[in-house]
Scaffold this active site. Structure first.
Site, PDB file in Angstrom:
ATOM      1  N   CYS A  71       5.708   1.477  -8.005  1.00 13.81           N
ATOM      2  CA  CYS A  71       5.286   1.679  -6.622  1.00 13.81           C
ATOM      3  C   CYS A  71       6.467   1.943  -5.684  1.00 13.81           C
ATOM      4  CB  CYS A  71       4.435   0.494  -6.184  1.00 13.81           C
ATOM      5  SG  CYS A  71       3.286   0.940  -4.885  1.00 13.81           S
ATOM      6  N   HIS A 164       0.798  -1.243 -10.076  1.00 10.60           N
ATOM      7  CA  HIS A 164       1.450  -2.548 -10.254  1.00 10.60           C
ATOM      8  C   HIS A 164       1.041  -3.220 -11.573  1.00 10.60           C
ATOM      9  CE1 HIS A 164       3.181  -3.388  -6.191  1.00 10.60           C
ATOM     10  NE2 HIS A 164       2.369  -2.385  -5.876  1.00 10.60           N
ATOM     11  N   GLU A 166       2.429  -5.584 -13.071  1.00 15.92           N
ATOM     12  CA  GLU A 166       2.708  -7.029 -13.021  1.00 15.92           C
ATOM     13  C   GLU A 166       1.545  -7.806 -12.405  1.00 15.92           C
ATOM     14  OE1 GLU A 166       3.772  -4.829 -10.966  1.00 15.92           O
ATOM     15  OE2 GLU A 166       3.909  -5.666  -8.945  1.00 15.92           O
TER      16      GLU A 166
HETATM   17  N1  GLN Z   1       3.962   1.737   0.729  1.00 16.89           N
HETATM   18  C1  GLN Z   1       5.103   1.063   0.154  1.00 16.89           C
HETATM   19  C2  GLN Z   1       6.385   1.813   0.434  1.00 16.89           C
HETATM   20  O1  GLN Z   1       6.404   2.853   0.966  1.00 16.89           O
HETATM   21  C3  GLN Z   1       4.914   0.876  -1.316  1.00 16.89           C
HETATM   22  C4  GLN Z   1       3.780  -0.071  -1.566  1.00 16.89           C
HETATM   23  C5  GLN Z   1       3.944  -0.891  -2.820  1.00 16.89           C
HETATM   24  O2  GLN Z   1       5.006  -0.989  -3.412  1.00 16.89           O
HETATM   25  N2  GLN Z   1       2.872  -1.521  -3.203  1.00 16.89           N
HETATM   26  O3  GLN Z   1       7.432   1.355   0.117  1.00 16.89           O
END
Ligand code: GLN
Length: 185
Positions: A71, A164, A166
């Site tokens: 992410c 994610h 995890e």
């Molecule tokens: N929207 C977040 C970002 O731009 C990422 C979101 C996440 O890691 N769950 O860093």
């Protein structure tokens, strides 16, 4: 630096690895692999820059340090970031273009079963939280897609995920990563 690191520690230890939190460049010493967790990519990048971790981390990953980026971590690794902060200069190591929060407001968090290449058994529960949308891929291998967009990417010793693992209660991807990290020794 920030974000969902505690959950990764639990998952990695469940997968049989020993872990260490990396907060300074010295902490990089002797690692087989590193996780760039989810969280806020702008904050992470700013903090890494501030403590002088960005450059040595870039060198280490370029040199073959196994990397699991999830992410926000995927955003930090990406070459091109859209809708980032002006000063958001991350690692720029993975040849993809991502749009921060690109799934939009209505569906900013969702779960989807994913077919991931190389993963045996049932689909993987993909937990997406304000995930980046992968809008461009260059010289990388897409190992899973959702709605026609890449959500899991492999490039040499880098595994980058828009979701994610995890938080899914499924350790298969962490096991895969631990194997990858161990494969260098
Ligand atoms: N929207 C977040 C970002 O731009 C990422 C979101 C996440 O890691 N769950 O860093």
């Amino acid at each position: 630096m920030q974000g969902a690191f505690a959950e990764h520690v639990r998952a990695l230890e469940g997968a049989g690895a020993r872990t260490r939190l990396v907060r300074t460049r010295e902490d990089l010493e002797g690692l087989d692999g590193i996780v760039l967790p989810g969280g806020e990519s702008t904050t992470m990048t700013m903090l890494m820059e501030r403590v002088g971790l960005l450059e040595p981390l870039r060198d280490a990953i370029r040199g073959g340090l196994a990397t699991l980026a999830t992410c926000a971590g995927m955003i930090v690794l990406a070459k091109d970031v859209t809708d980032g902060m002006a000063e958001q200069q991350g690692l720029g190591l993975l040849d993809i273009g991502v749009r921060r929060n690109g799934y939009g407001r209505q569906v900013d968090s969702f779960e989807a079963p994913l077919h991931i290449d190389g993963l045996n058994g049932k689909t993987f529960p993909g937990v997406f939280i304000r995930a980046p949308l992968v809008e461009r891929t260059g010289d990388v291998e897409v190992i899973a897609s959702h709605d026609g967009r890449p959500v899991a990417i492999r490039h040499h010793r880098i595994l980058a995920l828009g979701f994610h693992p995890e938080l899914s209660g499924d350790l298969r991807l962490h096991r895969e990563f631990v194997r990858l990290a161990a494969s260098r020794n």
